[in-house]
Scaffold this active site. Structure first.
Site, PDB file in Angstrom:
ATOM      1  N   LYS A  41       0.823  -1.196   0.000  1.00 28.95           N
ATOM      2  CA  LYS A  41       0.000   0.000   0.000  1.00 28.95           C
ATOM      3  C   LYS A  41       0.862   1.253   0.000  1.00 28.95           C
ATOM      4  O   LYS A  41       0.457   2.315  -0.455  1.00 28.95           O
ATOM      5  CB  LYS A  41      -0.884   0.035   1.265  1.00 28.95           C
ATOM      6  N   GLY A  42       2.056   1.128   0.553  1.00 27.68           N
ATOM      7  CA  GLY A  42       2.882   2.303   0.840  1.00 27.68           C
ATOM      8  C   GLY A  42       3.226   3.166  -0.355  1.00 27.68           C
ATOM      9  O   GLY A  42       3.328   4.388  -0.247  1.00 27.68           O
ATOM     10  N   ASP A 100      14.630  -2.333   1.566  1.00 29.53           N
ATOM     11  CA  ASP A 100      15.316  -2.571   2.828  1.00 29.53           C
ATOM     12  C   ASP A 100      16.317  -3.708   2.595  1.00 29.53           C
ATOM     13  O   ASP A 100      17.395  -3.482   2.047  1.00 29.53           O
ATOM     14  CB  ASP A 100      14.217  -2.897   3.860  1.00 29.53           C
ATOM     15  N   LYS A 128      17.218   2.040   1.938  1.00 25.31           N
ATOM     16  CA  LYS A 128      18.020   1.813   3.148  1.00 25.31           C
ATOM     17  C   LYS A 128      19.210   0.947   2.750  1.00 25.31           C
ATOM     18  O   LYS A 128      19.259  -0.253   3.044  1.00 25.31           O
ATOM     19  CB  LYS A 128      17.183   1.055   4.184  1.00 25.31           C
ATOM     20  N   PHE A 149      13.603   3.687  11.325  1.00 25.59           N
ATOM     21  CA  PHE A 149      12.254   3.343  10.884  1.00 25.59           C
ATOM     22  C   PHE A 149      11.503   4.617  10.512  1.00 25.59           C
ATOM     23  O   PHE A 149      11.238   5.461  11.362  1.00 25.59           O
ATOM     24  CB  PHE A 149      11.520   2.563  11.968  1.00 25.59           C
ATOM     25  N   ASP A 156       4.138   3.225   7.085  1.00 24.78           N
ATOM     26  CA  ASP A 156       3.271   2.992   8.240  1.00 24.78           C
ATOM     27  C   ASP A 156       3.996   2.333   9.411  1.00 24.78           C
ATOM     28  O   ASP A 156       5.031   1.696   9.242  1.00 24.78           O
ATOM     29  CB  ASP A 156       2.123   2.070   7.833  1.00 24.78           C
ATOM     30  N   ARG A 162       0.347   6.576   7.646  1.00 20.41           N
ATOM     31  CA  ARG A 162       0.636   6.717   6.205  1.00 20.41           C
ATOM     32  C   ARG A 162       0.313   8.115   5.681  1.00 20.41           C
ATOM     33  O   ARG A 162       0.937   8.590   4.748  1.00 20.41           O
ATOM     34  CB  ARG A 162      -0.172   5.702   5.388  1.00 20.41           C
TER      35      ARG A 162
HETATM   36  P1  IMP Z   1      12.553  -5.796   2.061  1.00 17.42           P
HETATM   37  O1  IMP Z   1      13.328  -4.896   1.118  1.00 17.42           O
HETATM   38  O2  IMP Z   1      12.059  -7.061   1.445  1.00 17.42           O
HETATM   39  O3  IMP Z   1      13.336  -6.068   3.306  1.00 17.42           O
HETATM   40  O4  IMP Z   1      11.224  -5.102   2.584  1.00 17.42           O
HETATM   41  C1  IMP Z   1      10.836  -3.841   2.344  1.00 17.42           C
HETATM   42  C2  IMP Z   1       9.499  -3.640   3.063  1.00 17.42           C
HETATM   43  O5  IMP Z   1       9.733  -3.466   4.478  1.00 17.42           O
HETATM   44  C3  IMP Z   1       8.827  -2.381   2.606  1.00 17.42           C
HETATM   45  O6  IMP Z   1       7.953  -2.622   1.538  1.00 17.42           O
HETATM   46  C4  IMP Z   1       8.102  -1.907   3.861  1.00 17.42           C
HETATM   47  O7  IMP Z   1       6.825  -2.476   3.918  1.00 17.42           O
HETATM   48  C5  IMP Z   1       8.910  -2.440   5.009  1.00 17.42           C
HETATM   49  N1  IMP Z   1       9.775  -1.405   5.629  1.00 17.42           N
HETATM   50  C6  IMP Z   1      11.128  -1.435   5.697  1.00 17.42           C
HETATM   51  N2  IMP Z   1      11.608  -0.366   6.338  1.00 17.42           N
HETATM   52  C7  IMP Z   1      10.535   0.377   6.688  1.00 17.42           C
HETATM   53  C8  IMP Z   1      10.404   1.645   7.389  1.00 17.42           C
HETATM   54  O8  IMP Z   1      11.371   2.312   7.816  1.00 17.42           O
HETATM   55  N3  IMP Z   1       9.132   2.112   7.559  1.00 17.42           N
HETATM   56  C9  IMP Z   1       8.048   1.432   7.111  1.00 17.42           C
HETATM   57  N4  IMP Z   1       8.118   0.258   6.455  1.00 17.42           N
HETATM   58  C10 IMP Z   1       9.361  -0.271   6.246  1.00 17.42           C
HETATM   59 MG    MG Z   2       5.744  -1.862   1.235  1.00 17.19          MG
END
Ligand code: IMP
Ligand code: MG
Length: 172
Positions: A41-42, A100, A128, A149, A156, A162
């Site tokens: 959703k973000g 991330d 990140k 975070f 969220d 959000r």
């Molecule tokens: P990854 O890259 O598979 O580890 O996951 C990324 C997901 O982690 C994103 O789509 C977000 O939903 C969540 N996420 C990671 N860091 C944050 C943050 O600082 N705030 C909010 N959601 C985060």
């Molecule tokens: Mg996301």
């Protein structure tokens, strides 16, 4: 708790950077059109602002995905909302809010490549970078952010925050 978050990026800084990225995207797709896939959703917030600043003709799709770890070293993609149409032979741009570890985007990329797009690129609002476990090539990055975070502008905490118009961070 989310009332007075320390500000990491102000609304106008976010919009200014998105405009620069939109111009870069337009340069890269001259004479082409693109299927923009916004990741729910973000990324809704970022997607709306980005595509309004682009001149390249777009078609908008949404997907909702998450990754889960199958065994120790492998993960899988859980597709909660899939594409409504065929993307084979099309220019595809994934628009995601944050990368991330890279797990979700790397599985999503693999999934979409299996549908034979003409090109596949990735735009992220926030990277990140120091958290990366799985390398993923990003074509457009608005901000490289530290390992904090972030909340607001689509990000969220347990589905809350959000709609905060700026990007803040949880101070702990
Ligand atoms: P990854 O890259 O598979 O580890 O996951 C990324 C997901 O982690 C994103 O789509 C977000 O939903 C969540 N996420 C990671 N860091 C944050 C943050 O600082 N705030 C909010 N959601 C985060
Ligand atoms: Mg996301």
């Amino acid at each position: 708790m989310l009332e007075k978050l320390p500000v990491y990026l102000e609304e106008d800084e976010i919009q200014k950077r998105i405009k620069e990225v939109a111009e870069q995207i337009d340069k890269d797709y001259v004479g082409e059109d693109v299927v923009v896939i916004s990741i729910l959703k973000g990324a809704i917030f970022f997607t709306v602002d980005l595509v309004k600043k682009m001149k390249t003709p777009i078609e908008l799709e949404v997907m909702q995905v998450s990754s889960y770890v199958g065994t120790e070293s492998s993960g899988n993609l859980l597709v909660k909302k899939d594409l409504d149409r065929d993307i084979s032979g099309r220019n595809v741009l994934i628009v995601e809010d944050i990368i991330d570890t890279g797990t979700t985007l790397s599985y999503l990329k693999e999934y979409l490549l299996s549908k034979n797009p003409k090109t596949l690129r990735i735009a992220v609002l926030a990277d990140k970078a120091e958290r990366r476990k799985v390398p993923v090539k990003l074509d457009y990055t608005c901000f490289v952010i530290p390992d904090k975070f972030v909340v607001g502008y689509g990000f969220d905490v347990d589905e809350k925050g959000r709609n905060i118009p700026y990007i803040g961070y949880l101070d702990n």
